[in-house]
Design a protein around this motif. Structure first.
Motif, PDB file in Angstrom:
ATOM      1  N   CYS A 296       0.845  -1.191   0.000  1.00  0.00           N
ATOM      2  CA  CYS A 296       0.000   0.000   0.000  1.00  0.00           C
ATOM      3  C   CYS A 296       0.888   1.252   0.000  1.00  0.00           C
ATOM      4  O   CYS A 296       1.754   1.385   0.872  1.00  0.00           O
ATOM      5  CB  CYS A 296      -0.895  -0.003   1.236  1.00  0.00           C
ATOM      6  SG  CYS A 296      -1.867   1.506   1.379  1.00  0.00           S
TER       7      CYS A 296
ATOM      8  N   CYS B  11      -5.787  -1.986  -0.551  1.00  0.00           N
ATOM      9  CA  CYS B  11      -5.485  -2.051   0.884  1.00  0.00           C
ATOM     10  C   CYS B  11      -6.787  -2.206   1.655  1.00  0.00           C
ATOM     11  O   CYS B  11      -7.746  -1.478   1.401  1.00  0.00           O
ATOM     12  CB  CYS B  11      -4.762  -0.771   1.313  1.00  0.00           C
ATOM     13  SG  CYS B  11      -4.435  -0.709   3.091  1.00  0.00           S
TER      14      CYS B  11
ATOM     15  N   ASP C  79      -7.230   1.291   4.039  1.00  0.00           N
ATOM     16  CA  ASP C  79      -7.577   2.612   3.490  1.00  0.00           C
ATOM     17  C   ASP C  79      -8.046   2.572   2.036  1.00  0.00           C
ATOM     18  O   ASP C  79      -8.254   3.616   1.425  1.00  0.00           O
ATOM     19  CB  ASP C  79      -6.394   3.565   3.645  1.00  0.00           C
ATOM     20  CG  ASP C  79      -5.107   2.967   3.093  1.00  0.00           C
ATOM     21  OD1 ASP C  79      -5.137   2.439   1.966  1.00  0.00           O
ATOM     22  OD2 ASP C  79      -4.091   3.011   3.808  1.00  0.00           O
TER      23      ASP C  79
ATOM     24  N   GLU D  80       0.013   4.182   0.796  1.00  0.00           N
ATOM     25  CA  GLU D  80      -0.407   5.092   1.867  1.00  0.00           C
ATOM     26  C   GLU D  80       0.103   4.643   3.239  1.00  0.00           C
ATOM     27  O   GLU D  80       0.713   5.422   3.959  1.00  0.00           O
ATOM     28  CB  GLU D  80      -1.938   5.206   1.898  1.00  0.00           C
ATOM     29  CG  GLU D  80      -2.532   5.841   0.671  1.00  0.00           C
ATOM     30  CD  GLU D  80      -2.041   7.263   0.434  1.00  0.00           C
ATOM     31  OE1 GLU D  80      -1.922   8.025   1.419  1.00  0.00           O
ATOM     32  OE2 GLU D  80      -1.750   7.593  -0.731  1.00  0.00           O
ATOM     33  N   CYS D  81      -0.162   3.401   3.602  1.00  0.00           N
ATOM     34  CA  CYS D  81       0.177   2.945   4.956  1.00  0.00           C
ATOM     35  C   CYS D  81       1.339   1.955   5.001  1.00  0.00           C
ATOM     36  O   CYS D  81       1.812   1.613   6.082  1.00  0.00           O
ATOM     37  CB  CYS D  81      -1.058   2.352   5.643  1.00  0.00           C
ATOM     38  SG  CYS D  81      -1.588   0.768   4.981  1.00  0.00           S
TER      39      CYS D  81
HETATM   40 ZN   LIG Z   1      -3.034   1.130   3.252  1.00  0.00          ZN
END
Ligand SMILES: [Zn+2]
Length: 140
Positions: free
Chosen positions: A34, A48, A51, A36-37
């Motif tokens: 992912c 993901c 998110d 983002e995370c």
């Molecule tokens: Zn994520």
């Protein structure tokens, strides 16, 4: 007693999993991450679960450690593997995940044994059957 042998040909669209299958063709296991995370997956996921971001593909080193292993005396329904064979749950390096797959050899590896993926050139019933793991380093 009658003996019937049948063969069928399957065609599956792999869709967004194409990079995974291309990796198998090129001798590499691929996972997703992912952006983002930073969560990672093997088997790979497209989105993901925290998110809903679309994940990115990356190559794994192809090594891992045995979590558990056993000797199997019944051939798999898809064929292509001689019995008995060693089946192991393997935690892969470089990703939060793993695979349950065949380990080459006759001995059941101990928990923690380091293994590495290998790829054969044969064309089995399923592309994942081109892969097997070999013991790289025994536990102390
Ligand atoms: Zn994520």
């Amino acid at each position: 007693m009658i003996h019937i042998e049948m063969a069928q040909r399957y065609r599956h669209a792999v869709g967004s999993a194409d990079p995974f299958y291309q990796g198998l063709e090129n001798g590499v296991l691929r996972a997703t991450e992912c952006p983002e995370c930073g969560s990672t997956w093997f088997p790979p996921r497209r989105f993901c679960d925290a998110d809903l971001s679309e994940t990115d593909w990356y190559d794994l080193p192809g090594t891992g450690r045995i979590v558990a292993a056993t000797r199997v005396h019944i051939p798999p329904p898809f064929g292509g593997i001689e019995v008995p064979y060693i089946l192991a749950s393997i935690r892969l390096d470089g990703v939060a995940g793993g695979i349950t797959h065949r380990v080459v050899g006759n001995e059941i590896p101990e928990q923690g044994t380091v293994v590495a993926v290998t790829f054969s050139n044969r064309q089995p019933a399923h592309p994942l059957l081109r892969t097997a793991f070999t013991v790289k380093e025994e536990t102390a």
